[in-house]
Design a protein around this motif. Structure first.
Motif, mmCIF file in Angstrom:
data_model
loop_
_atom_site.group_PDB
_atom_site.id
_atom_site.type_symbol
_atom_site.label_atom_id
_atom_site.label_comp_id
_atom_site.label_asym_id
_atom_site.label_seq_id
_atom_site.Cartn_x
_atom_site.Cartn_y
_atom_site.Cartn_z
ATOM 1 N N VAL A 14 -2.393 -6.677 5.693
ATOM 2 C CA VAL A 14 -1.343 -7.120 6.412
ATOM 3 C C VAL A 14 -0.120 -6.393 6.789
ATOM 4 N N PRO A 15 -0.353 -5.816 7.945
ATOM 5 C CA PRO A 15 0.964 -4.744 8.189
ATOM 6 C C PRO A 15 2.380 -5.735 8.149
ATOM 7 N N VAL A 16 3.154 -5.053 7.803
ATOM 8 C CA VAL A 16 4.599 -5.579 7.954
ATOM 9 C C VAL A 16 5.437 -4.713 8.940
ATOM 10 N N ARG A 17 5.894 -5.181 10.030
ATOM 11 C CA ARG A 17 6.583 -4.314 10.854
ATOM 12 C C ARG A 17 8.161 -4.639 10.530
ATOM 13 N N LEU A 40 0.794 -1.270 0.107
ATOM 14 C CA LEU A 40 0.036 0.056 -0.070
ATOM 15 C C LEU A 40 0.805 1.067 0.075
ATOM 16 N N PRO A 41 0.249 2.521 -0.264
ATOM 17 C CA PRO A 41 1.229 3.588 -0.470
ATOM 18 C C PRO A 41 2.047 4.121 0.727
ATOM 19 N N ASP A 42 1.655 3.477 1.929
ATOM 20 C CA ASP A 42 2.291 3.832 3.125
ATOM 21 C C ASP A 42 3.765 2.881 3.106
ATOM 22 N N GLY A 43 3.981 2.228 2.231
ATOM 23 C CA GLY A 43 4.858 1.343 2.274
ATOM 24 C C GLY A 43 4.956 0.333 3.443
ATOM 25 N N ARG A 44 4.114 0.198 4.172
ATOM 26 C CA ARG A 44 4.294 -0.517 5.330
ATOM 27 C C ARG A 44 3.273 -1.823 5.325
ATOM 28 N N ASN A 45 2.038 -1.112 4.670
ATOM 29 C CA ASN A 45 0.792 -2.205 4.978
ATOM 30 C C ASN A 45 0.725 -2.880 3.530
ATOM 31 N N ARG A 46 0.517 -4.308 3.687
ATOM 32 C CA ARG A 46 0.359 -5.024 2.611
ATOM 33 C C ARG A 46 -1.236 -5.404 2.362
ATOM 34 N N MET A 47 -1.545 -5.688 1.169
ATOM 35 C CA MET A 47 -2.626 -6.197 0.773
ATOM 36 C C MET A 47 -2.781 -7.544 0.193
ATOM 37 N N LEU A 48 -3.553 -8.349 0.517
ATOM 38 C CA LEU A 48 -3.845 -9.762 -0.174
ATOM 39 C C LEU A 48 -5.296 -9.530 -0.649
ATOM 40 N N LEU A 49 -5.289 -9.799 -2.059
ATOM 41 C CA LEU A 49 -6.721 -9.846 -2.366
ATOM 42 C C LEU A 49 -6.838 -11.384 -2.923
ATOM 43 N N SER A 50 -8.434 -11.873 -2.443
ATOM 44 C CA SER A 50 -8.564 -13.271 -2.927
ATOM 45 C C SER A 50 -10.130 -13.099 -3.619
ATOM 46 N N ARG A 51 -10.426 -14.032 -4.480
ATOM 47 C CA ARG A 51 -11.968 -13.827 -4.729
ATOM 48 C C ARG A 51 -12.591 -15.052 -4.026
ATOM 49 N N ARG A 52 -13.646 -14.800 -3.790
ATOM 50 C CA ARG A 52 -14.594 -15.852 -3.092
ATOM 51 C C ARG A 52 -15.815 -16.019 -3.913
ATOM 52 N N PRO A 53 -16.686 -17.160 -3.981
ATOM 53 C CA PRO A 53 -17.786 -17.070 -4.484
ATOM 54 C C PRO A 53 -19.062 -16.579 -3.803
#
Ligand code: NAP
Length: 479
Positions: free
Chosen positions: A476-479, A128-141
């Protein structure tokens, strides 16, 4: 006919309606009863819903490859049984056997297409733009679905919904049109044979659509409605879906303009008109409903079209050499008769057809009307029959304005040899699909659907499966 199931398909079993009710299925070529099928009520719908809800979690966890292979097997079984399925379809719906075979192949293709899409459901992710947080996208029915289909394409309208729903991992209840339940029941048997787990697909045939569907839509357990049918019924179902905020895909009615410019190749235009008008006896949402021919070519276009339409053989769809079967029923035919009578009263000239034949069944002859008054009722009504009304125009702006002057926006057809004009006019038409020098747009690999009151969402193509998927975003924050 003897092997065709006639019961409800719930939780993988064939069962009678709880109250034992049945309803007749008619042969539109004779008006006679072919057989009776189970006529579900709200209690049966509830059982189908229980089965779909119960199967949902495990089905969502099933490997995409396994879902894909079930669809692939069903595709192959359908192709092995083209003749059998085509006969069934012709007997309940009326279209000539050659067209029925074409629809069976077209219907199967949705299963092949979505078997390929099942294993290509993508997710995504990133920083994410703050460089710290990550995002994981999954597709669900999206969850258990209610699929409602019309009678005009008894198999393809089902596979176009069932294919992506299975691929996405959704369970479902299919409610086919009461005129054509047999094709859907045969399809359920094929999917069972192909290994579809119990409860993933449930088929509820009924003459009590409102009583059966409304509680499902309002109840909160059905998460998705995919509907193909008229705009009028679509509006009712959208309102019913609002309570439980059910996601909707709506494939609704059309009022397709068919535009022939002065620089069109008239042979191509007449071929296109035959397809766009006569596929399925004109009983198609994509059917050309308003023909606009440039005044310099209108007479010639009308003459050639009338010649081709007049040469078509009308008769029972099972008979060799028949091009045009009966309309779905006498109510449908009466509507076509009234629309033609209104146009003629307002001054239209009948170039060919226009007379209802004597005898059984609901036959109506291919009809071409010239010099149609723009105020005629068939200009703002889906004709749903083999009638081509021709109007004239003189310039491009005028015809675009008239073509767009309707609440519908499913498809338009444009015939011109000029590339720039073709692109310009196509872009200005308020429709979801354009046939450019062709009268056929339907293809499982292309996104089918309309704008304005022709619907919401698309079926087929890469986007067809999206209608049955939700995003889930994992922070997902990555510290
Ligand atoms: P329809 O009268 O709207 O019926 C479609 C389906 O909806 C049938 O199964 C019907 O069952 C059911 N239905 C009707 N009222 C209902 C309600 N209150 N609750 C739940 N279900 C209900 O349309 P049709 O005459 O069968 O089909 C022709 C229409 O479909 C045309 O307008 C055509 O343009 C459209 N269509 C659109 C597409 C597309 O992709 N855009 C494709 C094919 C057809 P009952 O008959 O028992 O009411």
């Amino acid at each position: 006919m003897t092997d065709t199931p006639t019961q409800l398909f719930i939780g993988g079993a064939w069962v009678d309606a709880a109250d034992g009710a049945t309803m007749p299925v008619d042969d539109p070529a004779t008006g006679e009863i072919l057989c009776h099928v189970a006529d579900a009520g709200p209690k049966d719908a509830r059982l189908a819903e229980d089965a779909a809800v119960q199967a949902q979690q495990e089905w969502a966890r099933t490997a995409p490859r396994a879902r894909s292979e079930i669809l692939r097997r069903a595709y192959e079984i359908i192709l092995d049984r083209v003749d059998e399925l085509a006969h069934l379809m012709t007997s309940e719906m009326g279209k000539p056997l050659a067209e029925a075979r074409g629809e069976v192949a077209y219907a199967a293709e949705f299963f092949r297409w979505f078997s390929e899409e099942a294993v290509r459901i993508d997710g995504g992710g990133g920083i994410l733009p703050d460089g710290r947080n990550r995002m994981l996208l999954s597709r669900r029915p999206v969850g258990p679905c209610l699929l409602i289909t019309p009678w005009n394409f008894p198999l393809a309208m089902g596979t176009r919904k069932i294919g992506p729903a299975i691929a996405a991992g959704c369970t479902m209840i299919l409610k086919p049109a009461p005129q054509t339940p047999l094709s859907s029941l045969a399809l359920a048997a094929i999917l069972k044979e192909a290994g579809l787990p119990d409860g993933v697909l449930n088929v509820v045939t009924t003459s009590r659509a409102g009583e059966v569907c409304e509680p499902l839509l309002r109840g909160g357990r059905i998460r998705k409605l995919s509907f193909t049918g008229s705009t009028q019924v679509g509006r009712i179902l959208l309102a019913q879906s609002a309570d439980a905020v059910v996601r909707t895909s709506m494939e609704l009615g059309g009022n397709a303009p068919f535009i022939v410019f002065d620089d069109a190749d008239l042979d191509v235009a007449v071929d296109g008109a035959m397809l766009a008008k006569m596929r399925n006896m004109g009983e198609a949402c994509t059917a050309a409903n308003r023909f606009f021919a440039h005044s310099s070519v209108a007479d010639e276009f009308g003459r050639r079209l009338a010649e081709r339409m007049g040469a078509l053989v009308v008769g029972p769809g099972t008979r060799d050499g028949v091009d045009v079967g009966p309309l779905i029923d006498r109510t449908g035919r009466a509507k076509v008769e009234e629309l033609v009578a209104d146009a003629v009263e307002r001054g239209a000239e009948v170039l060919v057809g226009g007379r209802t034949p004597e005898g059984p069944g609901s036959f109506y002859p291919p009809t071409v009307l010239a010099g149609v008054d723009p105020e005629s009722r068939l200009m703002d009504t889906e004709i749903f029959g083999p009638v081509a009304p021709i109007l004239t125009f003189d310039d491009e702006d005028e015809v675009v304005r008239r073509a767009n002057d309707t609440p519908w926006g499913l498809v338009g057809y444009v015939f011109t040899e000029g590339l720039e004009r073709a692109l310009r006019v196509s872009e200005r038409l308020e429709v979801g699909m354009v046939g450019l020098n062709t009268g056929l747009v339907s293809n499982p690999a292309a996104p089918f659907g309309g704008v304005k009151q022709s619907g919401l969402g698309r079926e087929g193509g890469r986007v067809g499966i999206e209608e049955f998927l939700e995003y889930q975003y994992l922070a997902v924050p990555v510290r």
